[in-house]
Design an enzyme around this catalytic site. Structure first.
Site, PDB file in Angstrom:
ATOM      1  N   THR A  88       6.910 -30.265 118.635  1.00 38.90           N
ATOM      2  CA  THR A  88       5.137 -29.731 117.895  1.00 38.90           C
ATOM      3  C   THR A  88       5.133 -30.564 116.532  1.00 38.90           C
ATOM      4  OG1 THR A  88       6.741 -28.435 116.387  1.00 38.90           O
ATOM      5  CG2 THR A  88       5.838 -27.168 117.935  1.00 38.90           C
ATOM      6  N   LYS A 221      13.570 -22.203 110.171  1.00 42.85           N
ATOM      7  CA  LYS A 221      13.702 -23.137 110.746  1.00 42.85           C
ATOM      8  C   LYS A 221      12.508 -24.087 109.484  1.00 42.85           C
ATOM      9  CE  LYS A 221      14.567 -27.631 111.933  1.00 42.85           C
ATOM     10  NZ  LYS A 221      14.451 -28.031 113.526  1.00 42.85           N
ATOM     11  N   CYS A 277      10.985 -34.324 111.970  1.00 49.33           N
ATOM     12  CA  CYS A 277      11.645 -32.590 111.375  1.00 49.33           C
ATOM     13  C   CYS A 277      11.222 -33.169 110.277  1.00 49.33           C
ATOM     14  CB  CYS A 277      12.678 -32.475 111.655  1.00 49.33           C
ATOM     15  SG  CYS A 277      13.051 -32.676 113.465  1.00 49.33           S
TER      16      CYS A 277
END
Length: 450
Positions: A88, A221, A277
């Site tokens: 993503t 997350k 991330c």
């Protein structure tokens, strides 16, 4: 009979997850549209650097429990549990220029997730569990559940769960085999039972298992990454204060870390966070909160992001100071290109950002990294690259340590002194011993550490 598992998306997350599930004893099929990637994994030769992954893949392949394919039809026929592990990345217009404020919306690009579900759902003709692991904004799972109900021939029997990943690149294998917690967002007792079966081995070892709803599992997350990013940016802000006050930020961090309410993890001053991330998840979390009407609640993260970018500019300023105030005609050796040691990932790499900034200011920059050289060459062909640490340091007026690989941390300052033009080093990671380097005649600079 144990469920058979598919893992869709075989990058760092998916390949590691597939190999570890095979190690747990499950029959696992990895799925990806990238034929080159699948071919390499089928030979236990991943196209990216992840310590321990190659041997684990080889064990799984040799046991017959692990295989790979590009066919969604084969995946649907094979699997009882389907893990969605596709990327993503930031949406178009959300990337940032080097050392500049964030541009664009910050939203995550969900096209790979949507494509995966749209391709898989029409093929699900029997009861199964689809488990999302990709990092997504709140509300994504509810949309996927609707898609499954609409497209899957199995109807309600094709159930959705959400199981966020907490892997660190460079430590993906131990983080999967021995996680610090497992979060399972489920909508039924059946889904919980299946998730407990999948993770029976770590659960037997005492790993906490947290059952939540789908929306909470999605948020865990991003919230975890946002909190970690906040700690990193906080200690780097303190480095700026320490630099102004003549204090030592490493001693400050050690003192703070002994407070049980704060903890030492994440209080490591340096260039800040990067990679695929933390930066994009922080920005996506801000965008998601805004979409939910709760943008003011995470306004702090805008400052966190700005501090993180300022760390990179500070390293450039320290190097320019050691270069005499001007990079023109100077040679600079950059030690490290990956965003962290143990990985060849250069996405949003602070090291490469700094290297490119120094290059644009007129220096001749030579880069060395133990694992990320080829990726760095492709992304930044303007820079020069060396095949060894000594070659990168040769004739340098300034050295910059920007990724804390053990090979670089253990470099001998006496030996390096014999090849550089000037004994000047910027410790961008607060990882070198300043006493040792200064004893060897080096001018040593690290933000907040005089």
């Amino acid at each position: 009979m144990a469920p058979r598992v598919t893992v869709i998306g075989t990058g760092h997350l998916g390949a590691s997850h597939a190999a570890c599930l095979a190690e747990f004893g499950f029959e696992v099929l990895g799925v990806d549209s990238d034929e080159t990637l699948i071919d390499g994994l089928s030979r236990a030769e991943p196209s990216f650097h992840e310590p321990g992954l190659g041997p684990l893949l080889r064990r799984g392949l040799d046991s017959g429990r692990l295989s790979f394919t590009t066919s969604y039809q084969r995946a649907a026929d094979f699997g009882d549990v389907h893990f969605v592990c596709v990327g993503t990345p930031p949406a178009a217009g959300s990337a940032r220029a080097d050392l500049s404020p964030a541009a664009g919306s910050g939203r995550a690009d969900l096209s790979q997730v949507n494509c995966c579900v749209d391709s898989l759902a029409p093929l699900l003709t029997r009861p199964c569990l689809v488990v999302g692991k990709s990092t997504v904004p709140a509300g994504t799972a509810a949309g996927i559940a609707r898609t499954l109900r609409r497209l899957a021939p199995a109807g309600e029997a094709a159930e959705l769960a959400w199981n966020p990943e907490f892997l660190r690149e460079g430590s993906a294998i131990p983080d999967t085999l021995r996680p610090d917690r497992i979060v399972a967002g489920v909508r039924s007792g059946r889904a919980e039972v299946i998730m407990r079966e999948i993770y029976a081995r770590p659960l037997a070892a005492g790993v906490p298992f947290l059952v939540t709803d789908l929306a909470t599992a999605e948020l865990v997350k991003m919230a975890a990454n946002a909190f970690l990013a906040t700690k990193i940016s906080f200690i780097n802000a303190m480095a700026e204060v320490c630099d102004a006050a003549g204090a030592d930020v490493t001693l400050l961090a050690a003192a703070l870390g002994h407070d049980a309410r704060i903890g030492a993890a994440g209080l490591r001053p340096g260039l800040g966070f990067g990679g695929g991330c933390l930066p994009k998840d922080v920005r996506a979390f801000m965008a998601s909160a805004g979409d939910l009407g709760a943008g003011q609640s995470v306004e702090l993260l805008r400052v966190v992001d700005e501090i993180n970018e300022r760390c990179r500019g500070a390293a450039v300023s320290l190097a320019r100071e050691l270069a005499g105030g001007d990079f023109a005609g100077r040679r600079v050796g950059v030690l490290g290109a990956a965003f962290k040691p143990g990985s060849d990932d250069i996405r949003d790499s602070p090291a490469l950002d700094v290297a490119m900034a120094v290059h644009r200011l007129g220096a001749q920059v030579t880069v060395y990294d133990p694992a990320a050289m080829e990726r760095a060459r492709r992304q930044c062909p303007e820079l020069k690259y060396a095949d060894s640490l000594l070659e990168a340091a040769r004739d340098a007026d300034v050295l910059l340590l920007l990724t804390e690989w053990p090979e670089l941390l253990h470099a001998d300052p006496e030996l390096l002194a014999t090849v550089v033009a000037q004994r000047s080093v910027v410790d961008g990671r607060h990882a070198l011993d300043p006493v040792r380097w200064r004893a060897a005649g080096w001018r040593y600079r690290a933000l907040g550490r005089n």
